[in-house]
Design a protein around this motif. Structure first.
Motif, short mmCIF file in Angstrom:
data_model
loop_
_atom_site.label_atom_id
_atom_site.label_comp_id
_atom_site.label_asym_id
_atom_site.label_seq_id
_atom_site.Cartn_x
_atom_site.Cartn_y
_atom_site.Cartn_z
N ASN A 167 1.11 -0.99 0.00
CA ASN A 167 0.25 0.10 -0.17
C ASN A 167 0.95 1.24 -0.03
O ASN A 167 2.10 1.25 0.13
CB ASN A 167 -1.01 -0.04 1.22
N SER A 168 0.20 2.62 -0.04
CA SER A 168 0.92 3.52 -0.09
C SER A 168 1.71 3.65 1.17
O SER A 168 2.68 4.42 1.37
CB SER A 168 -0.02 4.90 -0.36
N ASP A 169 1.32 3.38 2.29
CA ASP A 169 1.90 3.83 3.59
C ASP A 169 2.22 2.51 4.54
O ASP A 169 3.02 2.93 5.59
CB ASP A 169 0.99 4.66 4.27
N TYR A 170 1.98 1.45 3.77
CA TYR A 170 2.60 0.15 4.79
C TYR A 170 2.47 -1.14 3.86
O TYR A 170 2.11 -1.02 2.81
CB TYR A 170 1.43 -0.16 5.95
N VAL A 171 3.41 -2.01 4.26
CA VAL A 171 3.39 -3.34 3.62
C VAL A 171 3.42 -4.46 4.66
O VAL A 171 3.51 -4.29 5.86
CB VAL A 171 4.65 -3.32 2.56
N LEU A 172 3.09 -5.53 4.38
CA LEU A 172 3.26 -6.68 5.22
C LEU A 172 4.33 -7.67 4.81
O LEU A 172 4.39 -8.04 3.73
CB LEU A 172 1.79 -7.64 4.99
N VAL A 173 5.34 -7.97 5.85
CA VAL A 173 6.41 -8.52 5.49
C VAL A 173 6.31 -10.02 6.08
O VAL A 173 5.96 -10.06 7.27
CB VAL A 173 7.58 -7.86 6.06
N ALA A 174 6.47 -10.91 5.44
CA ALA A 174 6.45 -12.30 5.68
C ALA A 174 7.74 -13.34 5.38
O ALA A 174 8.54 -12.97 4.61
CB ALA A 174 5.24 -13.16 5.04
N TRP A 175 8.09 -14.06 6.18
CA TRP A 175 9.41 -14.68 5.91
C TRP A 175 9.24 -16.19 6.63
O TRP A 175 7.99 -16.77 7.24
CB TRP A 175 10.62 -14.19 6.68
N LYS A 176 10.04 -17.20 6.36
CA LYS A 176 10.27 -18.45 6.80
C LYS A 176 10.93 -18.52 7.92
O LYS A 176 12.31 -18.14 8.00
CB LYS A 176 10.64 -19.42 5.71
N PRO A 177 10.77 -19.27 9.09
CA PRO A 177 11.69 -19.41 10.32
C PRO A 177 12.83 -20.45 9.98
O PRO A 177 12.57 -21.26 9.08
CB PRO A 177 10.84 -19.97 11.25
N PRO A 178 13.81 -20.11 10.68
CA PRO A 178 14.98 -21.25 10.61
C PRO A 178 14.83 -22.42 11.24
O PRO A 178 13.80 -22.62 12.24
CB PRO A 178 16.22 -20.31 11.04
N ASN A 179 15.58 -23.48 11.02
CA ASN A 179 15.73 -24.62 11.60
C ASN A 179 16.33 -24.60 12.98
O ASN A 179 17.36 -24.22 12.83
CB ASN A 179 15.97 -25.81 10.77
N THR A 180 15.90 -25.07 14.20
CA THR A 180 16.57 -24.99 15.32
C THR A 180 16.52 -26.46 15.82
O THR A 180 15.68 -27.14 15.87
CB THR A 180 15.77 -24.30 16.41
#
Length: 1393
Positions: free
Chosen positions: A367-380
């Protein structure tokens, strides 16, 4: 152009697709073997012959060397016969090939799969979900041509396959004649007839059974000729043009393997290939895929193709780069491709225990003032759980990262606000746990903050992590990988992928198998240790984190999947008798995971194409005699190998071999060359003896070696070896070599063996050597070897001197895991030799060890010690005297257990701890001890300690009798007395000496247990010595200085310390060696301080002097002249003072010239000082000596007053005064008297006399006060004189006697003038005081003498009328010598240097 299926006989030139989740190993079954094993034939005879014709290359006429006439005739006969039928056969083959091509391909595939399915042992009890063994392949075809898609799928129960075009199922009835679907023996195919452009699509085969579903997809692209019409592309296949790279023929050679990288590093995946035609301006068209997604060239993925290679370079690895990489190259016949997995490991964390970096950072809901950031977790795996994540952003064009959230976010998504419209951003994520923060993830793609209506939106999802995956099953794959599959979790909750963990059986530490979530539920784990056993578990991943771990799989050993062996090779003839041939060949390079237990040989005449079986029953050895041959005929042979999985491919036909009897006298070729113990710079080559030995027995062998590709062979052994092995050294690591062996007998050197396979001088990774040792439990002597890799069928083959040991009563062999042990049952010298071990079914794992006599003896000693254990002792039984006179008997063991038992035996009687002795031990130190409080004569005897500790025992004895006992008893009594002594004031250190820097000897001692009242006294020879500084006992130390130490200080010194508590005495005898030690200590300091030799001239001669802190004649001092020792004599006088040592040369001459030295020795070090008395130095010294000698002579003979005159005379008036003195001089001096510096002449009142040249008198009759004054006498001759003054005071009667101003008052008595030389007896003649050092005369100056001449005084004698005027100065001294040379008298001490 129609795509075609590559026939099975050409597939060895085309790569097989290996996916990450399914390992495909196709078993080839040869037609001849099928006929041998089964009476049913699925293909007609004509088709079989056609297949053979297509499979075999055209016959090549062999080239022979040195043909004889008969050979030439036979050769012409064969070629004529072959030539006639060859044209007819080739025409027929061409026709059959064109007519039956498609049918042969289909039947071959079906038959291959059918046989494979028959041989595969399936367990009906274990269900299995569908799995594609052969996946669909993409095709590009021309319009109006058919295309056939096929795949092979397995599963239990047998899965059902449905076909889809895009997402729509394919129904053959909907378009009759358009589609044809077939399914036979597990091979499923879809045939599309007369393709049109609209048929361009992605086709998929979906296999389903009750345990799951599997899908395989491929793209079909249909093109119109000339490019005039519509063209449909999916982006996976390039447009075809008139000159296009896809028209090239490409064969892949070296392919990139399964690879491992680390975050932040770089890696290069590369395949080499052969391109026909090789056009430099038209390279092949290559495409790279990661997990079936096409990669594009960028800074993170650099691609290149050309020069016979295609490569992909990943310069900055991140876990996003992990996955299955596929290289797909478009060729004339379709595509060829190769796949392998790339694993990316976590880099070293910024803090120990910190998690790995997140991955796959993507941006949604732009959007013009925000975005949604997503990712994958590392293996522990072994790290602490992740507590949250930090999201960072960076505006494009800047270098500053800004943290977006203040507190860690716990889910794998975060809305970032505060963006500026029209600005572009990158994002990254960091994981957090209680140990620290991870490395940042790879930054996301550039995103612009605009309100895009079509931007991808991340839909809302269910909260929470997915449930745990189901059952995990691991199966064999290759020798370093395992195929793992599992059931998906019941609750997916928008599953992202899976993490697979593994661990070695018996270990508690898990390791990650992948570092990026894997989407499928089957995975191939690579990089495992061959032969090791592992278990596996799986976790599901979504944006909320990781699920619970699944149940662990059953343990599985890392072994290759079962397959048929590869083809044997290297067929060679070992002998021939005219009707039979002895053949040998080499083992297949790949055994297929099972031991090769059968070989089948086929033969054919060289002029025919029909193969005939040689053996119906299997041959187990790699040598076979083929009988019933026709002499003079050429034959070709081929061999097939078999194992549990079946019979593998046949070898390539051998070279034509002529059946002709061997009659040469030399031996035939050795065979079966093999290698063992291949290392970086050495290897061992082994071979078998020739079958044909010639006219006499084989006596030895020569081994020749050459580098790979070179024809220059070098003979390694100058003399023939009589055994069938040779160790080769001096190799270059990494270089490849080939070998051949020649046998020799009495008639000469025979034929060389067939060339060996090239062997690379490089040790296998993890290679270990044989270890010789002794079992700590049983004491057995053994040789042990741990293999770096092993398979289920591997065996350890031990040899002695490279002869198989087999079942030998002298040794026994055991195996545990990857370790084999060869134990010697009763080792002795017969067991010496070189032992080697080979591990079968590996890539050459082997080692050797030479057992020497010294090593065996050492191990036998250790073996005896283990089998007959003793308690090892660090120290045997010993004793020591303690304070108070206690005696401690002790020994120390290397190690004691808490259960140790022991006993002390004294004179054959056991003693126990009690009154008078105490027995104890310390397990930590291993000390066992007994302390005797009162040691007396009754304790003389033998002491023994017996120890029992488990199975081990030992004893130690000490004999304490005779002189040894008396010494111990004396020491014990002394210590008892010492203890009593120390109860009062005592010496903690008895008297000893030290020498200070000024060479003062100090007698010192240290005292203890003193108080202020304690008295301290020094004595020498029982006489008390009172030092200037009283001793201070409270300081703890007392000292007596002995300055100017010499022999006079010899004697017995004693120090006495006493108070009301007792008395202690210390005695020090300074004599003998002690005196010498003190002198040496003084000499050490004095010698170090000694100055250089200096020269001093005297009237007697030339003196050399050496100044030092202190000198005494007791010091070991040696004078040398020209290296010769000088003894003290009249000529050379040696002496010294407290400050210097000197040596005087009396009356020197030219013989005394030269080099002089003084040596001062302290018993250890010699200090040397030198002086060179020669040349100008000697000349100057000699002249000075003559001058001083003359001055001394003059001083000796000058005139002087010997005595008799007082200093002051006080006399009453009217008395007579007589001044009389004795004078001396040679010649007789002249005498002159003066009053108040005026000469006195002889008158009635004053009478002057000089009798006999010896007595001089001045008599004044009836003195008056006018006679008071200063009187003087001047005595002189030609060498000089002396001037003496007397003060005369006259007082009147009744007046007090005036105080004399000089000297003591003396009363003069009147006397008559003397009539003899002696002075009158009644005339008082005061005794003169000691004359001071003569000074220069004021009245009679004497010029200084010139060296070398006798001085003659010429100064005038003053007369009364003309006295020498006296300067106005204080009264001169009473006696003034005439001037003399200043160097007379004793030699003055020159200043020290």
């Amino acid at each position: 152009m129609a795509s075609k299926v590559i026939p099975w006989y050409k597939r060895k030139h085309v790569s097989q697709v290996k996916t990450d989740y399914a390992y495909h190993h196709t078993k080839h079954v040869v037609k001849q073997q099928t006929e041998r094993k089964s009476s049913s034939k699925s293909v007609s005879k004509v088709q079989a012959q056609a297949t053979e014709a297509m499979a075999e290359p055209a016959y090549t006429i062999p080239a022979f060397r040195q043909r004889e006439t008969e050979d030439t005739e036979e050769y012409q006969r064969v070629t004529t016969h072959v030539g006639k039928g060859l044209a007819v056969i080739q025409q027929e083959l061409h026709r059959i090939r064109m007519a039956t091509k498609a049918q042969v391909d289909s039947l071959t595939i079906q038959k291959e799969v059918k046989d494979m399915m028959k041989k595969k042992v399936e367990s009906e009890e274990i269900p299995k979900m569908p799995d594609f063994l052969v996946a669909l392949r993409p095709h590009t075809v021309w319009e109006k041509t058919p295309v056939k898609l096929f795949c092979t799928v397995e599963g239990n129960p047998r899965p059902i396959v449905k076909w889809y075009k895009g997402e729509a199922p394919i129904d053959p009835l909907s378009a009759p004649g358009k589609y044809k679907i077939e399914s036979k023996y597990g091979v499923h195919s879809l045939i599309i007839s007369r393709c049109v452009v609209s048929d361009t699509a992605e086709y998929s085969a979906v296999a389903t059974n009750q345990h799951g579903t599997a899908t395989s997809k491929a793209t079909v692209t249909v093109k119109r000729p000339g490019g005039a019409a519509e063209s449909c592309q999916l982006g996976l296949v390039p447009h075809l043009t008139e000159i296009h790279p896809s028209k090239l023929e490409v064969a892949l050679l070296d392919r990139f393997p399964v690879s491992f990288g680390v975050e932040g590093s770089s890696i290069k995946l590369k395949c080499t290939m052969v391109v026909v035609p090789d056009l430099p301006n038209v390279p092949p068209l290559a495409q790279w895929y990661r997990d079936d997604k096409l990669l594009k060239a960028s800074t993170l993925a650099e691609m290149s193709v050309g020069g016979g290679a295609a490569s992909l370079t990943l310069p900055h690895l991140a876990k996003d780069d992990e996955g299955l990489y596929t290289l797909r190259i478009f060729t004339k016949d379709g595509t060829t491709e190769h796949s392998a997995y790339l694993f990316v490991l976590d880099a070293v964390p910024s803090a120990a225990g910190a998690p790995g970096a997140p991955m796959s950072v993507k941006v949604y809901d732009v959007n013009s003032d925000y975005v949604l950031v997503a990712w994958k977790p590392p293996n522990t795996v072994n790290e602490a759980p992740i507590t949250g994540y930090f999201v960072d952003r960076r505006e494009v064009g800047t270098d500053n990262w800004v943290q977006c959230n203040d507190a860690p976010v716990k889910v794998c998504k975060y809305p970032v606000h505060g963006l500026r419209v029209g600005h572009s951003y990158h994002f990254r994520v960091r994981a957090v746990n209680n140990a620290g923060i991870s490395r940042p993830s790879r930054k996301s793609d550039k995103v612009m903050a605009i309100d895009a209506a079509e931007s991808e939106r991340l839909q809302g999802i269910d909260e929470g992590v997915p449930s745990a995956p189901g059952q995990v099953v691991a199966t064999r794959n290759t020798k370093s990988s395992v195929f793992v599959q599992w059931e998906p979790p019941k609750h997916l909750k928008h599953l992202v992928g899976y993490y697979i963990d593994g661990r070695v059986a018996g270990s508690k530490e898990w390791f990650p198998c992948n570092h990026k979530p894997f989407k499928h539920n089957r995975f191939v784990v690579h990089g495992l240790i061959p032969g090791e056993t592992y278990t596996f578990r799986v976790q599901a991943v979504n944006i909320f984190g990781l699920s619970e771990e699944s149940q662990e799989s059953s343990p599985i050993a890392v072994e290759p999947a079962l397959a048929t062996p590869s083809a044997p090779y290297g067929i060679t003839m070992l002998s021939c008798d005219g009707s039979s041939m002895a053949l040998a060949w080499k083992s297949p390079k790949h055994c297929g995971g099972s031991k090769v237990n059968a070989y089948y040989i086929d033969k054919r005449d060289a002029d025919t194409l029909v193969w005939k079986e040689v053996n119906l029953s299997a041959v187990t050895e790699r040598i076979c005699t083929v009988d019933n041959l026709t002499e003079g005929t050429f034959y070709e042979f081929k061999v097939q190998a078999g194992n549990l999985a079946g019979v593998g491919l046949a070898s390539a036909p051998s070279a034509p071999m002529k059946c002709e009897a061997w009659t040469m006298e030399e031996p035939g070729p050795a065979y079966d060359l093999s290698f063992s113990e291949v290392r970086g710079h050495s290897l061992v080559i082994l071979w078998k003896a020739p079958v044909y030995i010639g006219a006499s027995a084989v006596t030895g062998y020569f081994v020749d070696m050459a580098k790979k590709g070179s024809s220059e062979f070098v003979t390694l052994n100058e003399e023939a070896v009589n055994h069938r092995y040779l160790q080769v050294t001096g190799l270059v690591e990494g270089e490849s070599y080939v070998f051949k062996v020649r046998a020799i007998n009495a008639n000469g050197v025979g034929k060389a063996s067939q060339l060996s396979e090239p062997v690379c001088a490089k040790a296998l990774p993890g290679t270990k050597e044989i270890v010789a040792g002794v079992d700590e439990e049983t004491g057995d002597v053994f040789l042990s070897f741990e293999a770096c890799e092993i398979s289920e069928t591997s065996k350890f083959l031990w040899s002695k001197n490279y002869k198989a040991i087999g079942d030998c009563p002298r040794v026994s062999m055991t195996k545990k895991g990857r370790t084999s042990r060869l134990t010697f049952n009763n080792p002795d010298k017969d067991d010496l030799g070189r032992y080697s071990v080979v591990v079968t079914d590996t890539d050459g794992v082997s080692a050797s060890h030479s057992l020497t006599e010294d090593a065996l003896n050492t191990m036998l000693e250790l073996s005896y010690a283990i089998r007959h254990p003793i308690v090892p002792l660090k120290h045997g039984l010993n004793y020591e005297i303690l304070e108070k006179g206690h005696v401690r008997f002790w020994l120390q063991a290397v190690k004691l257990s808490p259960s140790v038992s022991y006993r002390f035996i004294v004179n054959d009687k056991e003693v126990t701890s009690g009154e008078g002795q105490k027995i104890s031990h310390d397990v930590a130190t291993g000390v066992i001890q007994m302390t005797v409080d009162l040691f007396t004569r009754a304790n003389e005897g033998t002491y023994t300690v017996q120890i029992h500790d488990g199975k081990a025992k030992n004893q130690s004895s000490l004999v304490l009798v005779g002189d040894v006992f008396r010494a111990a008893l004396k020491e014990a009594e002394f210590q008892r007395k010492e203890h009593i002594r120390k109860q009062g004031p005592h010496f903690s250190e008895y008297l000893y000496f030290t020498v200070t820097e000024d060479c003062t000897v100090m007698l010192a001692c240290k005292v203890a247990n003193v108080k202020k009242e304690t008295a301290f006294h020094w004595y020498k020879e029982d006489d008390e010595v009172v030092p200037e500084t009283p001793p201070n006992v409270m300081s703890g130390a007392c000292a007596l200085p002995l300055p100017m130490f010499s022999r006079k200080d010899q004697g017995v010194f004693k120090a006495v310390l006493s108070d009301d508590r007792g008395k202690d005495t210390s005695v020090f005898d300074i004599s003998g060696q002690v005196f010498d030690d003190i002198i040496n200590a003084i000499a050490h300091i004095a010698g170090a301080s000694a100055s250089d030799l200096v020269m001093q001239c005297t009237p007697e001669g030339i003196r050399l002097q050496c100044y030092m802190n202190y000198y005494t004649e007791e010091m070991k001092t040696v004078w040398k002249h020209k290296e010769s020792k000088i003894a003290s004599s009249e000529k050379m006088r040696i002496g010294g003072t407290a400050e210097m040592a000197w040596m005087q040369i009396c009356d020197p001459s030219d013989k005394e010239k030269g080099h002089y030295a003084i040596e001062i020795s302290d018993g250890v070090t010699t200090h040397t000082r030198t002086f060179d008395l020669s040349g100008q130095a000697y000349t100057d010294a000699y002249e000075e000596y003559l001058r001083l000698k003359a001055a001394a002579f003059a001083e000796k003979n000058r005139g002087r007053v010997v005595g008799g005159l007082p200093d002051v005379v006080t006399i009453m008036e009217q008395k007579s005064l007589s001044l009389t003195c004795t004078v001396w001089g040679e010649p007789t001096p002249e005498v002159t008297w003066f009053k108040n510096e005026q000469e006195v002449s002889s008158t009635e009142h004053t009478k002057v006399t000089f009798d006999g040249g010896k007595f001089a008198s001045l008599v004044i009759n009836k003195v008056t006060p006018e006679d008071s004054g200063k009187y003087s006498i001047n005595v002189r001759n030609k060498y000089g004189g002396e001037f003496v003054e007397i003060t005369v005071s006259v007082y009147r009667h009744g007046e007090p006697i005036p105080e004399p101003k000089l000297g003591q008052p003396r009363m003069a008595t009147p006397a008559a003038a003397p009539k003899s030389p002696a002075p009158p007896a009644k005339t008082p003649t005061p005794t003169p005081s000691k004359a001071p050092t003569p000074a220069q005369s004021m009245k009679s100056p004497t010029p200084a003498s010139t060296p070398g001449s006798t001085p003659v005084p010429k100064s005038p004698t003053p007369t009364p009328k003309s006295p020498t005027p006296t300067p106005k100065s204080p009264t001169p001294p009473r006696s003034v010598k005439s001037p003399t040379p200043p160097r007379f008298m004793k030699s003055p001490t020159p200043p020290r240097k």
